[in-house]
Motif scaffolding. Structure first.
Motif, PDB file in Angstrom:
ATOM      1  N   ALA A  42       0.851  -1.268   0.021  1.00  0.00           N
ATOM      2  CA  ALA A  42      -0.050   0.004  -0.177  1.00  0.00           C
ATOM      3  C   ALA A  42       0.711   1.059  -0.074  1.00  0.00           C
ATOM      4  O   ALA A  42       0.601   2.076  -0.688  1.00  0.00           O
ATOM      5  CB  ALA A  42      -0.997   0.050   1.247  1.00  0.00           C
ATOM      6  N   ILE A  43       2.031   1.091   0.743  1.00  0.00           N
ATOM      7  CA  ILE A  43       2.529   2.411   0.841  1.00  0.00           C
ATOM      8  C   ILE A  43       3.476   2.436  -0.432  1.00  0.00           C
ATOM      9  O   ILE A  43       3.681   3.711  -0.802  1.00  0.00           O
ATOM     10  CB  ILE A  43       3.793   2.338   1.918  1.00  0.00           C
ATOM     11  N   ARG A  44       3.896   1.529  -1.081  1.00  0.00           N
ATOM     12  CA  ARG A  44       4.608   1.483  -2.199  1.00  0.00           C
ATOM     13  C   ARG A  44       3.839   2.294  -3.505  1.00  0.00           C
ATOM     14  O   ARG A  44       4.178   2.859  -4.099  1.00  0.00           O
ATOM     15  CB  ARG A  44       5.161   0.175  -2.758  1.00  0.00           C
ATOM     16  N   LYS A  45       2.558   1.962  -3.327  1.00  0.00           N
ATOM     17  CA  LYS A  45       1.379   2.378  -4.352  1.00  0.00           C
ATOM     18  C   LYS A  45       1.346   4.148  -4.052  1.00  0.00           C
ATOM     19  O   LYS A  45       1.348   4.557  -4.938  1.00  0.00           O
ATOM     20  CB  LYS A  45       0.145   1.692  -4.129  1.00  0.00           C
ATOM     21  N   ILE A  46       1.313   4.359  -3.076  1.00  0.00           N
ATOM     22  CA  ILE A  46       1.254   5.671  -2.560  1.00  0.00           C
ATOM     23  C   ILE A  46       2.257   6.409  -3.063  1.00  0.00           C
ATOM     24  O   ILE A  46       2.228   7.451  -3.542  1.00  0.00           O
ATOM     25  CB  ILE A  46       0.994   5.984  -1.040  1.00  0.00           C
ATOM     26  N   VAL A  47       3.424   6.075  -2.959  1.00  0.00           N
ATOM     27  CA  VAL A  47       4.921   6.378  -3.093  1.00  0.00           C
ATOM     28  C   VAL A  47       4.816   6.773  -4.763  1.00  0.00           C
ATOM     29  O   VAL A  47       5.196   7.781  -5.305  1.00  0.00           O
ATOM     30  CB  VAL A  47       5.965   5.807  -2.598  1.00  0.00           C
TER      31      VAL A  47
END
Length: 77
Positions: A42-47
Motif C-alpha cells: 500500500a505504501i509503495r502504491k502511494i509513493v
C-alpha cells in the motif's frame, strides 16, 4: 501536498515479541523482521502515485550497535 507518517515497527514490519530486552541488541534482529506485505504494498502504491509525501518513523535504541544501520538497510531492501 498531503503527508503520511508510517511507523516502521509493528506496522511496516510484523510485530515480533521478545522475552528479554537483550534480544533487541542482537545483530540481525531488526534486519530480519518480516515485512507486513499488505502495508508495504500500500505504501509503495502511494509513493508511486506521487499523491502523498510518505515519511517512515521509527524509534532507535541509541546505545545499540546495530539498530539504526539494520533499520535503514531493511527499508532500503
Amino acid at each position: 501536498m498531503q503527508r503520511l507518517f508510517v511507523d516502521m515497527d509493528g506496522t511496516l514490519t510484523v510485530f515480533q515479541p521478545v522475552t528479554k530486552l537483550e534480544t533487541l541488541y542482537e545483530q540481525g534482529y531488526f534486519f530480519d523482521l518480516k515485512p507486513n506485505i499488505n502495508v508495504v504494498n500500500a505504501i509503495r502504491k502511494i509513493v508511486t502515485d506521487h499523491s502523498v509525501e510518505v515519511y517512515i518513523l521509527s524509534s532507535v535504541l541509541s546505545d545499540s550497535e546495530y539498530a539504526l544501520a539494520e533499520k535503514n538497510a531493511w527499508l532500503d531492501k
